[in-house]
Scaffold this motif. Structure first.
Motif, PDB file in Angstrom:
ATOM      1  N   LYS A 149       2.386   1.630  -3.458  1.00  0.00           N
ATOM      2  CA  LYS A 149       1.332   2.075  -4.371  1.00  0.00           C
ATOM      3  C   LYS A 149       1.054   3.561  -4.182  1.00  0.00           C
ATOM      4  N   LYS A 150       1.048   4.013  -2.927  1.00  0.00           N
ATOM      5  CA  LYS A 150       0.822   5.426  -2.644  1.00  0.00           C
ATOM      6  C   LYS A 150       1.954   6.275  -3.208  1.00  0.00           C
ATOM      7  N   ASP A 175      -1.291  13.859   0.475  1.00  0.00           N
ATOM      8  CA  ASP A 175      -1.992  14.007  -0.793  1.00  0.00           C
ATOM      9  C   ASP A 175      -0.983  14.338  -1.889  1.00  0.00           C
ATOM     10  N   LEU A 224       1.036   7.643   3.801  1.00  0.00           N
ATOM     11  CA  LEU A 224      -0.293   7.283   3.307  1.00  0.00           C
ATOM     12  C   LEU A 224      -1.266   8.457   3.362  1.00  0.00           C
ATOM     13  N   GLU A 239       0.830  -1.202   0.000  1.00  0.00           N
ATOM     14  CA  GLU A 239       0.000   0.000   0.000  1.00  0.00           C
ATOM     15  C   GLU A 239       0.870   1.259   0.000  1.00  0.00           C
ATOM     16  N   THR A 240       1.972   1.218   0.754  1.00  0.00           N
ATOM     17  CA  THR A 240       2.881   2.362   0.797  1.00  0.00           C
ATOM     18  C   THR A 240       3.526   2.591  -0.557  1.00  0.00           C
ATOM     19  N   THR A 286       1.762   7.398  -6.715  1.00  0.00           N
ATOM     20  CA  THR A 286       0.858   8.515  -7.050  1.00  0.00           C
ATOM     21  C   THR A 286       1.500   9.866  -6.767  1.00  0.00           C
TER      22      THR A 286
END
Length: 569
Positions: free
Chosen positions: A91-92, A310, A307, A88-89, A95
């Motif tokens: 993947k973040k 933004d 996480l 998850e990290t 972005t």
């Protein structure tokens, strides 16, 4: 956050809790029946000794089985949770914009995905294997100890208070050091990473001693901090053991005074001491686990920061559009994060579809910054950039990637094969498409000479290729998707004049409808462009054809004459 990542494994967590209850129950029941065994020994009751002995073995076996299965389940939960957080990290991070990555620092993000995630993994493992057990063990042992020898309840209370005071003092001091500890880990990782990436420079300039001195200084600071934390643990353990042995001594001494009036106290003292040790074990483990939990919570906070961040840039829509290759900058001003002065100042120009636009200027004029604005690697603070008449901020990410392709100044390849690297520009590219792109970039000549051609291995960062070969492969990756706008950020600097000319001719012939933006240090790279932009200190001070600028723009003429531009006509 921890509850969120544990939610998919709630049934495993419930099973672990039930197994912990079974394990703790086994530990609490054994001293209870041990009292009965001692009473039977004193009464020379062989039958009762045998029956209770068998029961104790069964209880111990159940406890062992529960403990073993719980260890397996705890490991499964811990490994699964750490894998989920790590993915998850990562993947973040994908972005994030350039600004986000620069804010955190690449080395810092690597430490968070490795060391910090490992700390969280250890926390989850401790939670289900140890921490769930401790409150049950403490409460159960306290109640049963008081029931065993009610007159010694105050010994337990005094011991708990002493342990609490010592533990709180030591762990409070240690917990404050875990934040700086992680910061030193980040710094040490950054130095090592920088040194290994720049190993050729280090070797070329014989900087091994200086690099070692820098690494050693940070390593020594980390060592001193680690030593301080280790000394805290070293001091805590003997103090807590001293308190526990004092409690045992006091208990035995008081029981010795009760023998004459209460003979059952002799058989009860062993069970009482066992419960006392279990209480002490629970308190000691809470103290030591408290330090580990403090460290893990800091790591959890650091992961949460990533996480919760933004992306500096957001895409408002997911709709894919087919746009024309027109490009316009309208009063664009841009300042890098943490900088005070703008890098680009009020830039305005237009490019029609299919045109070739050259961008020249002195070092630091803002050429590469302008190039990176086009594929929206950064957003301007003022003004707007439009492709096909639409503001970049109103386009989807998919539309941007299909429309604009950039070949960066520094050619970066990834480990894998040649084909893997080229397909990063177009995932579904077939063999003919690969060969066409390589041909345009003049990369086919060396790729097809390799034993495995397009399946040849590419080492990390493309270290088994020369600078010119990496640039040509990067250009092939950029053109493979037939973009409407192609940005070449000084991407032929490592090519010889002949290869550069062949690349430019192939681009003109094969990508006639593509708008090409060429960022260049050499006038020869842009002399035939439809329009040339001249940047100076972040400002657009001239635009026009080569002949127009030679006559009207002093900065362009100076660059041209310095490079003996007249010989290029």
């Amino acid at each position: 956050m921890l509850l969120k990542v544990l939610k998919p494994y709630k049934w495993y967590a419930l099973a672990s809790f039930l197994l912990v209850v079974g394990y703790v129950s086994s530990m609490l029941l054994q001293p209870r029946y041990l009292t009965n065994v001692l009473s039977a020994v004193l009464n020379n009751d062989q039958e009762q000794i045998y029956s209770i002995g068998i029961l104790l073995l069964i209880i111990a076996g159940i406890g062992l089985l529960c403990g073993g299965i719980n260890t397996i389940i705890s490991a499964h939960i811990a490994q699964s949770v750490s894998a989920d957080i790590r993915e998850e990290t990562f993947k973040k991070i994908q972005t994030f914009s350039y600004a986000n990555v620069e804010e955190f620092n690449a080395g810092n993000l690597v430490v968070r995905m490795t060391n910090d995630v490992n700390q969280i993994q250890n926390l989850v493992m401790m939670l289900f294997q140890v921490l769930l057990r401790l409150p049950l063990l403490f409460i159960g042992s306290f109640i049963l100890a008081v029931q065993t020898l009610p007159s010694l309840w105050w010994v337990i209370v005094v011991m708990v208070i002493l342990v609490g005071v010592v533990s709180f003092g030591v762990t409070g001091t240690m917990s404050a050091k875990f934040g700086p500890f992680q910061a030193f880990m980040d710094k040490l990782n950054g130095i090592a990473k920088e040194n290994l990436r720049g190993v050729r420079v280090v070797k070329s300039f014989v900087q091994e001693r200086q690099q070692y001195a820098k690494f050693r200084q940070t390593s020594d600071e980390l060592f001193e901090l680690s030593l301080f934390i280790g000394n805290g643990f070293a001091v805590l353990q003997p103090i807590l053991m001293l308190v526990s042995y004092m409690a045992i001594f006091v208990s035995v001494w008081f029981v010795s005074t009760l023998i004459k009036t209460d003979t059952d106290a002799v058989s009860s003292i062993t069970s009482f001491v066992t419960y006392l040790m279990q209480i002490m074990f629970a308190l000691i483990m809470v103290s030591f686990m408290g330090m580990q939990v403090s460290r893990a919570l800091i790591s959890l906070k650091r992961i949460q920061e990533v996480l919760n961040t933004d992306p500096a840039m957001a895409f408002k829509t997911t709709e894919t559009e087919d746009l024309e290759g027109t490009l316009s900058f309208e009063h664009v001003t841009f300042t890098y994060p943490n900088d005070d002065s703008p890098m680009l100042k009020d830039i305005t120009f237009e490019a029609a579809a299919g045109q070739t636009i050259g961008v020249v200027g002195a070092t630091g004029a803002g050429k590469s910054t302008l190039a990176q604005m086009i594929p929206r690697l950064f957003d301007p603070q003022e003004g707007s950039i439009k492709i096909g008449g639409k503001d970049l901020r109103d386009l989807s990410q998919e539309t941007m990637r299909q429309t604009v392709s950039i070949v960066l100044q520094k050619a970066i390849l990834f480990s894998g094969t040649v084909a893997d690297n080229l397909r990063q520009g177009r995932a579904d590219a077939d063999q003919l498409t690969l060969e066409r792109a390589a041909g345009i970039a003049q990369a086919a000549e060396f790729i097809e000479r390799m034993d495995d051609t397009y399946h040849s291995h590419v080492e990390e960062r493309g270290n088994n290729f020369s600078g010119g070969q990496k640039q040509r492969m990067s250009i092939a990756r950029g053109v493979i998707g037939n973009p409407k706008i192609l940005v070449l950020d000084d991407s032929t600097s490592a090519l010889d004049a002949k290869s550069e000319k062949l690349v430019q001719e192939a681009l003109n012939n094969e990508l006639k409808d593509t708008t090409t933006i060429i960022i260049a240090q050499k006038i020869s790279s842009v002399v035939k462009a439809d329009k040339i932009l001249v940047l100076d200190d972040g400002r657009l001070i001239g635009q026009g054809t080569h002949k127009e600028l030679v006559q009207t723009n002093d900065v362009y003429r100076e660059i041209y004459e310095t490079q003996k531009g007249k010989e290029l006509e």
